[in-house]
Motif scaffolding. Sequence first.
Motif, PDB file in Angstrom:
ATOM      1  N   ASN A  90       0.575   2.504  -1.937  1.00  0.00           N
ATOM      2  CA  ASN A  90       0.944   3.383  -0.822  1.00  0.00           C
ATOM      3  C   ASN A  90       1.939   4.447  -1.274  1.00  0.00           C
ATOM      4  O   ASN A  90       1.828   5.615  -0.901  1.00  0.00           O
ATOM      5  CB  ASN A  90       1.564   2.571   0.319  1.00  0.00           C
ATOM      6  CG  ASN A  90       0.494   1.894   1.178  1.00  0.00           C
ATOM      7  OD1 ASN A  90      -0.687   2.209   1.058  1.00  0.00           O
ATOM      8  ND2 ASN A  90       0.923   0.971   2.019  1.00  0.00           N
ATOM      9  N   ALA A 124      -3.346  -2.989   4.540  1.00  0.00           N
ATOM     10  CA  ALA A 124      -2.256  -3.609   3.795  1.00  0.00           C
ATOM     11  C   ALA A 124      -1.039  -3.889   4.674  1.00  0.00           C
ATOM     12  O   ALA A 124      -0.575  -5.024   4.758  1.00  0.00           O
ATOM     13  CB  ALA A 124      -1.873  -2.730   2.611  1.00  0.00           C
ATOM     14  N   GLY A 148      -5.483   3.695  -1.564  1.00  0.00           N
ATOM     15  CA  GLY A 148      -5.738   2.936  -0.340  1.00  0.00           C
ATOM     16  C   GLY A 148      -6.784   3.638   0.488  1.00  0.00           C
ATOM     17  O   GLY A 148      -7.065   4.819   0.296  1.00  0.00           O
ATOM     18  N   GLU A 207      -0.053  -3.393  -3.181  1.00  0.00           N
ATOM     19  CA  GLU A 207      -0.374  -2.562  -2.017  1.00  0.00           C
ATOM     20  C   GLU A 207       0.739  -1.557  -1.727  1.00  0.00           C
ATOM     21  O   GLU A 207       0.477  -0.394  -1.434  1.00  0.00           O
ATOM     22  CB  GLU A 207      -0.622  -3.439  -0.783  1.00  0.00           C
ATOM     23  CG  GLU A 207      -1.872  -4.309  -0.876  1.00  0.00           C
ATOM     24  CD  GLU A 207      -3.173  -3.505  -0.909  1.00  0.00           C
ATOM     25  OE1 GLU A 207      -3.177  -2.357  -0.428  1.00  0.00           O
ATOM     26  OE2 GLU A 207      -4.175  -4.037  -1.430  1.00  0.00           O
ATOM     27  N   LYS A 249      -5.937   8.038   5.250  1.00  0.00           N
ATOM     28  CA  LYS A 249      -6.580   8.429   3.985  1.00  0.00           C
ATOM     29  C   LYS A 249      -8.064   8.718   4.084  1.00  0.00           C
ATOM     30  O   LYS A 249      -8.595   9.491   3.304  1.00  0.00           O
ATOM     31  CB  LYS A 249      -6.292   7.364   2.935  1.00  0.00           C
ATOM     32  CG  LYS A 249      -4.776   7.265   2.697  1.00  0.00           C
ATOM     33  CD  LYS A 249      -4.348   6.136   1.826  1.00  0.00           C
ATOM     34  CE  LYS A 249      -2.829   5.960   1.948  1.00  0.00           C
ATOM     35  NZ  LYS A 249      -2.354   4.789   1.220  1.00  0.00           N
TER      36      LYS A 249
HETATM   37 MG    MG Z   1      -2.377   1.028   1.438  1.00  0.00          MG
END
Ligand code: MG
Length: 567
Positions: free
Chosen positions: A33, A98, A93, A29, A79
């Motif tokens: 990111n 996360a 993501g 994760e 996002k």
């Molecule tokens: Mg993420």
Amino acid sequence: MKIKVLEAKVVSQIAAGEVVERPASVVKELVENALDAESTQITVEIKNGGISLIRVTDNGTGIPDSETELAFERHATSKIGNWQDLQQLSTLGFRGEALPSVAAVAQVQMATSARESTVGSYLSLEDGRIVRHDSQARSPGTTVTVQNLFRKIPARLKFLKTEATEAGKIADVVSQYALAYPEVRFTFINEGKTTLRTAGSGKLRDAVSAVYGLETAQSMLEVQLQTNSPENGPSIRVSGLAGAPTIARSSRDFLSLFVNRRWVNNRLLTFAVEEAYHGLLMQGKHPVAVINLEIPPSLVDVNVHPAKMEIKFQDERLVFGAVQKAVRQSLVQSAPVPQVEEVKSHFATPSTPFSVPQTQSGFLKPAAVRSQEETPPITPLISLPLLRLLGQLACTYIVAEGPDALYLIDQHAAHERIMLEKIRNQRAEQKVEVQGLLPPVTIEMDPRQAATLRSHLPGLAEFGFDIEIFGERAFLVRAIPAVLRERDWQAALKESLDTSGGDWAENLLNTLACHSAIRAGQVMSDIEMRELVKQLEQTSLPNSCPHGRPVMIRLTLSQIEREFNRT
Ligand code: MG
Ligand code: ADP
């Protein structure tokens, strides 16, 4: 886009489930990111298999101070904004889960600085709650530190494997993303030791070299295919590197699949790649390959698994076909294809144990000539099937039956291949067998040979030659490689000294292999032939001798049937 909490309607569309299963899921994760933040350098540091420490540092966009707290809210993301965005994902993501999920099961600190801001932020969280939020200087980018994962959830801790295994899973995550993003410089530090560093050159081969080593990187073939004709549906692109069959491994762990650069587990894609290698790999062997599929985001659903490892394609056949074709193409283009004419000349050899009855031999030649164009080239043979020995042909070829085909093996070329690998391995392991000469033998060289010999004494010693300088052009040979026992070792030595160009040690190796191999024209017993075939099966590239000539020719039953006008 700013970070904001997703509407309930969008949240309800998101595949629910556990995001943080083990330390490697945290790393995945955090690395995702960092990649979404357009980083060009990502460093992953761990201790105790990631349980006591995971730290991911990037040089990406960073998070503006005003949004840092929001980043730890459930379903807060920069996002996607709405339901439509979920159908057209271009980021790794999208769920805003996360950071809060990690913070709920570990102590988390984040230092971040947005590119445009002058001062950065420092946040510290306990049990998912922010306990400190200060400003702190930091170059643009983000560092997330995760400590004491699952300390308050002993049941989860118990479920983890050994620290070494967990560290291995983390190394795999970093390696996979390093392969997916060759333009990003990845560093992986385990217990203070850097165990992986990629160049960030943008070249996949460099990334493969960092992950699997130079030798593997050099044995990878370019994969490149673009479907663009409108009747074939949407445009998809398959690119990457596929390992030559000779470097196949015994597990599937060396097959990396990415869809729009997302690392995925996908049976369809795995199967497509393995199908491309069909017939080229020995049983139980799996390809080494790094394949990226670029497909319009609307045609793939990544929102089907909490860890985003699984995906669904709208058109599976299209994807399967493209991937299989792309990989197959690169394998076939690179493989040596023995010409069918060679087979015919062998068959024309008269009065051998293999000759055809007189009445039919008349048919054979015209048929062969006529079918010259239609006969497909013999398929490259890189791994050997189980063979039934039929006999020897012209004291030069071993004739054997395999599934659906007849095999003609050049006994000298095959043995040369075997000897080459044997000598190479012995040398690499410094276990070369030597044959002492009693008394030592004095040899005379011409001036050029003598000069070469002098400069290569240590190299020759590695192969088992114990040679002393005995005069200007005279040498005293005390021992020779055992493989040259009962052979004309002096001729072999001189030949190797005369060969110029290329790698000297490699030339010597080839010469030794050639001189120690059984010659053409030599009668072989059944036992000897069986032994040779068995050894050949174990070499890494059974279908070419060191000179690049084919070791064997395969004539399929359907080709034979055509020759006999049976079809
Ligand atoms: Mg993420
Ligand atoms: P998601 O990645 O699904 O959006 P996360 O919980 O992983 O959710 O992250 C929440 C938000 O925090 C992201 O949308 C992003 O805006 C920001 N963020 C997290 N990590 C980074 C990072 N390394 N660099 C820049 N922004 C980040």
